[in-house]
Scaffold this active site. Sequence first.
Site, PDB file in Angstrom:
ATOM      1  N   ASP A   5       5.536 -10.590 -17.264  1.00  0.00           N
ATOM      2  CA  ASP A   5       5.378 -10.707 -18.726  1.00  0.00           C
ATOM      3  C   ASP A   5       4.649 -12.003 -19.077  1.00  0.00           C
ATOM      4  O   ASP A   5       4.805 -13.016 -18.392  1.00  0.00           O
ATOM      5  CB  ASP A   5       6.782 -10.690 -19.368  1.00  0.00           C
ATOM      6  CG  ASP A   5       6.715 -10.327 -20.836  1.00  0.00           C
ATOM      7  OD1 ASP A   5       5.616 -10.011 -21.342  1.00  0.00           O
ATOM      8  OD2 ASP A   5       7.778 -10.368 -21.490  1.00  0.00           O
ATOM      9  N   ASN A   7       4.296   1.277 -23.191  1.00  0.00           N
ATOM     10  CA  ASN A   7       3.044   0.502 -23.345  1.00  0.00           C
ATOM     11  C   ASN A   7       1.892   1.317 -23.952  1.00  0.00           C
ATOM     12  O   ASN A   7       0.900   0.750 -24.408  1.00  0.00           O
ATOM     13  CB  ASN A   7       2.597  -0.104 -22.006  1.00  0.00           C
ATOM     14  CG  ASN A   7       3.423  -1.303 -21.579  1.00  0.00           C
ATOM     15  OD1 ASN A   7       3.555  -1.598 -20.390  1.00  0.00           O
ATOM     16  ND2 ASN A   7       4.000  -2.022 -22.542  1.00  0.00           N
TER      17      ASN A   7
END
Length: 235
Positions: free
Chosen positions: A17, A65
Site C-alpha cells: 500500500d 480495485n
Amino acid sequence: MASASPEIPAHVAIIMDGNGRWAQKRLRPRVLGHRAGRDAVERCVEACAEAGISVLTLFAFSTENWQRPKDEVNILMDLMSRALREYVPKLVENQVRLQVLGDREQLSPGLRNEIATAESKTASCGRMDLILALNYSGRWAMLEAARTAQREGVLLDSEAALQACLPEPRLPPVDLLIRTSGEMRISNFLLWELAYAELYFTDTLWPDFNAQHLDAALAAYAKRDRRFGGLPNKG
Ligand code: FPP
C-alpha cells in the site's frame, strides 16, 4: 515446503500500500507510484527468497480495485502484464514459482495469456512460491469454496472440507502479514489463511520497501510469542 527455521515465517503475505501517496509526495501522477511499486516487488521477491521464506503472497489487485478510475485500472493491468513478461527470466534464475490467485474471468485475454505463460515457465522452480493475488478478495475465495462444494456435492462440515474447496487449497496458513503505508486493515485479503497470522504494520510506503524493511519485519516476527490460542511459550 517448510521454512529453514521456526523464526523465519514460512508464509509471508504483503498488502502493498502507498503507491499513490508516494507519487503524490513527489507531485507526480499516481502511475509513477505504481511503476516504483513494481520495482519494489522485484526487490522484495528476491529478498524473501534470500531470507528462506517458502511462500510469498502479494496483494496486487483486489476485486474492489475495479472501482478506481478506468485509466488507473488500465495502467495497473498493463503494468502487471509487462512485469509478468519481463520478470519471468529473473524468476527462473532465482527458482521462484509464480502462481496467480484470483478470478481470471474479468482479466483481458492478453493478461490471462501472460499469466499462463509465466506460470508454465516457472512451474518447476522450487526455491520459493510467489502467489500474486490478482482480482482477488478473501470473500471471493470463500464464495468460490461454497460454489465448488455445491457443484461437487461436498458437505462443508469440517475445516479440511472447506479448505479443499478453496480456489488454492494448498496455500498454507499465513505466518506473517505485512502492510505498508501506515494503514492498519486486512482489506478483504486472505481471510481464511490469516486466522493466526502475526500482523506487522509499517509507515514505509510500498515503493520505498526494501530488504532492510523486510529484515525489520522478520526481526519483529522472530520476537513474537505465537500461541495459536494456547498458553504463552516464551519468557
Ligand atoms: C496500493 O497503492 C497498490 C495497489 C492497489 C496496486 C499494487 C500494484 C503494484 C505494487 C504495482 C505492480 C505490481 C506487480 C505485481 C508487478 P495505492 O494506489 O492504494 O496507494 P495509496 O493508498 O497511497 O493511494
